[in-house]
Design a protein around this motif. Structure first.
Motif, PDB file in Angstrom:
ATOM      1  N   LEU A 322      57.342 110.907 -46.550  1.00  0.00           N
ATOM      2  CA  LEU A 322      57.394 109.503 -46.957  1.00  0.00           C
ATOM      3  C   LEU A 322      56.350 108.657 -46.234  1.00  0.00           C
ATOM      4  N   LEU A 329      50.115 104.763 -50.962  1.00  0.00           N
ATOM      5  CA  LEU A 329      50.407 103.570 -51.740  1.00  0.00           C
ATOM      6  C   LEU A 329      49.635 102.373 -51.174  1.00  0.00           C
ATOM      7  N   GLU A 333      46.949  99.836 -52.907  1.00  0.00           N
ATOM      8  CA  GLU A 333      47.137  98.382 -52.881  1.00  0.00           C
ATOM      9  C   GLU A 333      45.893  97.673 -52.350  1.00  0.00           C
TER      10      GLU A 333
ATOM     11  N   ARG B 315      70.378 104.816 -52.174  1.00  0.00           N
ATOM     12  CA  ARG B 315      69.439 105.617 -51.361  1.00  0.00           C
ATOM     13  C   ARG B 315      69.497 107.087 -51.752  1.00  0.00           C
ATOM     14  N   ARG B 318      67.656 107.486 -54.935  1.00  0.00           N
ATOM     15  CA  ARG B 318      66.196 107.380 -54.736  1.00  0.00           C
ATOM     16  C   ARG B 318      65.630 108.630 -54.087  1.00  0.00           C
ATOM     17  N   LEU B 325      58.517 109.791 -58.174  1.00  0.00           N
ATOM     18  CA  LEU B 325      57.761 108.718 -57.538  1.00  0.00           C
ATOM     19  C   LEU B 325      56.405 109.229 -57.084  1.00  0.00           C
ATOM     20  N   ARG B 328      54.176 109.584 -60.086  1.00  0.00           N
ATOM     21  CA  ARG B 328      53.648 108.290 -60.546  1.00  0.00           C
ATOM     22  C   ARG B 328      52.499 107.844 -59.658  1.00  0.00           C
ATOM     23  N   LEU B 332      48.413 107.174 -60.594  1.00  0.00           N
ATOM     24  CA  LEU B 332      47.615 105.993 -60.250  1.00  0.00           C
ATOM     25  C   LEU B 332      46.367 106.389 -59.470  1.00  0.00           C
TER      26      LEU B 332
ATOM     27  N   ARG C 318      62.501 104.805 -43.432  1.00  0.00           N
ATOM     28  CA  ARG C 318      61.758 104.916 -44.708  1.00  0.00           C
ATOM     29  C   ARG C 318      62.699 105.139 -45.885  1.00  0.00           C
ATOM     30  N   LEU C 319      63.752 105.906 -45.636  1.00  0.00           N
ATOM     31  CA  LEU C 319      64.734 106.120 -46.705  1.00  0.00           C
ATOM     32  C   LEU C 319      65.301 104.765 -47.138  1.00  0.00           C
ATOM     33  N   GLY C 320      65.487 103.871 -46.185  1.00  0.00           N
ATOM     34  CA  GLY C 320      66.014 102.544 -46.495  1.00  0.00           C
ATOM     35  C   GLY C 320      64.997 101.660 -47.205  1.00  0.00           C
ATOM     36  N   LEU C 322      62.908 102.767 -49.587  1.00  0.00           N
ATOM     37  CA  LEU C 322      62.467 103.389 -50.845  1.00  0.00           C
ATOM     38  C   LEU C 322      62.544 102.414 -52.008  1.00  0.00           C
ATOM     39  N   GLY C 323      63.499 101.502 -51.982  1.00  0.00           N
ATOM     40  CA  GLY C 323      63.591 100.508 -53.057  1.00  0.00           C
ATOM     41  C   GLY C 323      62.324  99.657 -53.096  1.00  0.00           C
ATOM     42  N   LEU C 325      59.418 100.404 -51.790  1.00  0.00           N
ATOM     43  CA  LEU C 325      58.278 101.260 -52.100  1.00  0.00           C
ATOM     44  C   LEU C 325      58.160 101.451 -53.608  1.00  0.00           C
ATOM     45  N   ASN C 326      59.310 101.636 -54.236  1.00  0.00           N
ATOM     46  CA  ASN C 326      59.330 101.791 -55.687  1.00  0.00           C
ATOM     47  C   ASN C 326      58.838 100.511 -56.378  1.00  0.00           C
ATOM     48  N   ARG C 328      56.756  98.317 -55.122  1.00  0.00           N
ATOM     49  CA  ARG C 328      55.308  98.200 -54.922  1.00  0.00           C
ATOM     50  C   ARG C 328      54.570  99.091 -55.918  1.00  0.00           C
ATOM     51  N   LEU C 329      55.115 100.281 -56.121  1.00  0.00           N
ATOM     52  CA  LEU C 329      54.486 101.209 -57.056  1.00  0.00           C
ATOM     53  C   LEU C 329      54.530 100.631 -58.474  1.00  0.00           C
ATOM     54  N   ARG C 330      55.669 100.062 -58.819  1.00  0.00           N
ATOM     55  CA  ARG C 330      55.816  99.467 -60.152  1.00  0.00           C
ATOM     56  C   ARG C 330      54.796  98.331 -60.359  1.00  0.00           C
ATOM     57  N   LEU C 332      51.842  98.055 -59.007  1.00  0.00           N
ATOM     58  CA  LEU C 332      50.533  98.662 -59.250  1.00  0.00           C
ATOM     59  C   LEU C 332      50.450  99.202 -60.671  1.00  0.00           C
ATOM     60  N   GLU C 333      51.546  99.809 -61.119  1.00  0.00           N
ATOM     61  CA  GLU C 333      51.541 100.376 -62.475  1.00  0.00           C
ATOM     62  C   GLU C 333      51.372  99.272 -63.519  1.00  0.00           C
ATOM     63  N   LEU C 335      49.798  96.427 -63.122  1.00  0.00           N
ATOM     64  CA  LEU C 335      48.396  95.989 -63.072  1.00  0.00           C
ATOM     65  C   LEU C 335      47.514  96.935 -63.862  1.00  0.00           C
ATOM     66  N   LYS C 336      47.900  98.193 -63.826  1.00  0.00           N
ATOM     67  CA  LYS C 336      47.137  99.252 -64.482  1.00  0.00           C
ATOM     68  C   LYS C 336      47.105  99.088 -65.985  1.00  0.00           C
TER      69      LYS C 336
END
Lengths: 337, 337, 337
Positions: A322, A329, A333, B315, B318, B325, B328, B332, C318-320, C322-323, C325-326, C328-330, C332-333, C335-336
């Motif tokens: 992770l 990521l 960004e 969690r 996820r 993830l 994805r 990108l 990091r496990l906490g 993940l929401g 992080l997801n 942030r990825l969304r 970027l997607e 914008l793509k």
């Protein structure tokens, strides 16, 4: 014991729909009950079994009465009513007051004449055993222990010196109450024992499961408040306090000096580390680790459910990546800006 | 026991600031101590209680002496000095040497005249019980067991044949030492028992908690080295070796043939799988799983702390979507190039 | 016991390469075996020890016979053959039939004359003890218990009333069978006990480890089928059924009413929640949590292996995240597109 449906309904505050005069002499599940046996429908999961049941009578909520093919007894809470009915129909086996000739009782111990002390029980100096207490074979009752009215100890329970047990408690076989707390000071790499001078105080109406271990306090006492229910193989460390009417499922462990509130429900194999406070009305699901205090009622978890092993190993590996994933990521960004 | 502050300080190698002549006859926490009682300040967490304490004397580090409102005894390590003081002020209850008439001792067993063997203890053929040993009621000492000088067994301990226990050990109630290791060969889907022919060898100054289970070796022995401290309900499988002065908290389990180093600290409910080696000076935090050998001293963890249940379920979900993830993200990254 | 290599090979259905007439009187590992001792090579991990062994004979697969520097006995499954050889060379110690004068046996109990009942054993009313049964000191056998032919109970086992134990079972010290299941109805915040009226039924050839706890059924029985092997400190809750020839490693817990299939292998410290079904031939690795039914044979896991503590804390954090992080990825997607 046998009783008519009408009498049973009266005892439970329920209402009969059907044959009030038929006799009930036992209980069974909806699927297995025969005429003459009582059953109950508490969990919607078993509703499909109601239509097929051959029970003599079934405890149901009002809404289910119409679907009941046999005599129904309508009650508010079928599970609670079942608890009362089974206690009535299956009275507990209790021995009448006597000290078995093969019990070994110190002359300074006081034992109520109505108490039963079985074979090979040892009662040490100064112990006080209350009215109606039942002590099964092989139990060892240490110096100055007090056991309250109507409490029952099953076989091979060990109570260390100075332990106090309340009234109407149930201690299952192999339970150990009052063993030394786990306390040591380190002197040049060697562990020096801290004498544990506290006691264990168990309130009224407590049930303690088979092979539980509850340690004495280091200074001050370990306290199990009234109405607490402990399943089997639970470890309660020194100076823990478990609040009234809290239930803890099997194989859980509470480390030293933690304080658990009232009316909590702790799942199986939960670990609670030391020096925490958990407030009232907290539920912890199975195999969770509580490593911080909890100050809000609610349901808490950290158990991970099984996956097929290969998939699981991938998840564990991904968890380890992770940090890298986050860096990748962040890289994207940056480019974006 | 009562002792002046001056005498206590002398025994502990400490320095009195205040009333050297006042008497001390017990211990209590800073918050609860009364005049006549000793307390201590070891953990900074309790520093605020020092200002309010009514203790007769307090064990403190030099830096804390000025803030102590009552008599202070300055020592290097207040917790260690407390351990020594409490051992002095609360001498352990020991029975004088005797074999209870209701103990059953095989004529080929040898029991030192200074040892105490309580009621309903069984000592089988060839066992050797050393000087000053205390065996509480209900213990069963198997064939050829050896128990070293001044070791104490609390009630209902079971020692299988051939077990050797060192000197000054403490075995708590319900502990089982020498049960068969869990070894089976599979023959057409049925398990065929592997006779476990090894022993358990426990070194000097070992403490074994209530309801622990320590298995015999399959071939060769299970070994608990000197100074090891085991909390309650711990499982030690066959052919494990626990290094000297290692402490293991309650509800932990060590699987077969694993070797744990010296001076390790294993937290509660830790699982250590079989055939591993853990080097000296390793700390494992609560509810961790050790599934690989550890060759570097340090602190290791894999316990997950609880979250509010709804958040936790997210969690877990996820974690299961990390593969997607990652895909994805890779998508990108490709576009970027 | 001593036996020639030839005789041993004949008993095991093996083929001797080397000295058929030399005597074998014990077993040891490849590394430690001396002339006169038998060893075996089952695990490739120990292959390097074969070249150096001084054993009197070694059980090997045909492919290894050439590399064996001493007498080899070629067999199909060296571990299985070892199991048979060690059982032959180390016959179990069994007491001859007798009731110890310090056993306390109710006059309505029936005990086969070939059974051994040790000191301080209590056998309550109506119990039936079969041929060749061995009951070690301190065991308590409740009312109407049945124990089948050649079963052995080690010291301090507690069997509650009505428990049935099959033939050739082995129950280790401190095991508790038939304690009350953990069942309560809630009445205004207080727990009302549900009398547990079921039994525990244990099949033939079952082994139950030290300090295990197996609860009685609530209604209906808790069932341990034939050939099941339970390691130490295992909790089996009410109305569980464990399928034939399933093995469960130490410190595992199975919650109420779960049904586990046949030929399963459950690792150590596994938690299985209540009301599940696990099909035949399932393997669960150590410290996993099973919270849903499993309907496909295979290997399942959810244990997390330890990491260095600082790294582990990062992973948990990091496990906490993940929401986030997801999200942030969304971003970027989007914008793509």
């Amino acid at each position: 014991m046998a009783i008519t449906v009408a009498q049973l309904a009266q005892q439970l505050g329920g209402q009969v729909v059907g044959e009030a005069d038929s006799l009930i002499d036992g209980v069974a599940t909806l699927a297995h009950a025969l005429p003459g046996q009582l059953s109950f429908l508490a969990n919607a999961k078993y509703q499909h079994q109601l239509a097929e049941t051959r029970a003599g009578a079934v405890l149901v909520r009002e809404s289910e009465a119409a679907s009941c093919p046999v005599t129904a007894i309508i009650v508010n809470d079928p599970y609670l009513s079942y608890a009362k009915a089974v206690a009535y129909l299956y009275p507990e086996h209790r021995e009448s007051g006597a000290i078995h000739p093969r019990a070994t009782v110190d002359e300074s111990a006081s034992i109520d004449p109505s108490a039963w002390v079985g074979a090979n029980v040892v009662v040490e100096a100064g112990a006080r055993i209350g009215r109606g207490v039942q002590i099964s074979p092989g139990c060892v009752i240490g110096r100055n222990v007090e056991i309250g009215v109507d409490t029952r100890l099953y076989a091979n329970v060990s109570l260390y010196a100075e332990v106090k047990i309340g009234e109407r408690c149930l201690l299952h076989s192999g339970a150990v109450i009052g063993s030394d707390g786990f306390g040591f000071a380190n002197e040049n790499g060697h562990w020096l024992k801290i004498q544990q001078i506290g006691r264990v105080i168990v309130g009224d109406d407590v049930e303690i499961g088979a092979n539980c271990a509850i340690d004495s306090g280091a200074i001050g006492d370990t306290i199990i408040e009234e109405g607490v229910k402990l399943d089997n193989l639970i470890q309660i460390a020194h100076n823990v306090r478990i609040g009234a009417h809290t239930a803890i499922a099997g194989h859980s462990a509470v480390a030293g000096s933690s304080v658990i509130g009232k009316h909590c429900a702790i799942g199986g194999a939960v670990g609670i580390v030391g020096h925490l406070e958990i407030c009232d009305n907290v539920t912890i699901t199975a195999m969770s680790l509580v490593s911080k205090s909890i100050s809000e009622p609610g349901v808490y978890s950290s158990g991970l459910p099984v996956e097929e092993n290969r998939e699981w190993n991938k998840r564990v590996a991904r968890l380890g990546q992770l940090g890298k994933l986050n860096n990748r990521l962040r890289q994207l960004e940056k480019l974006k800006r």
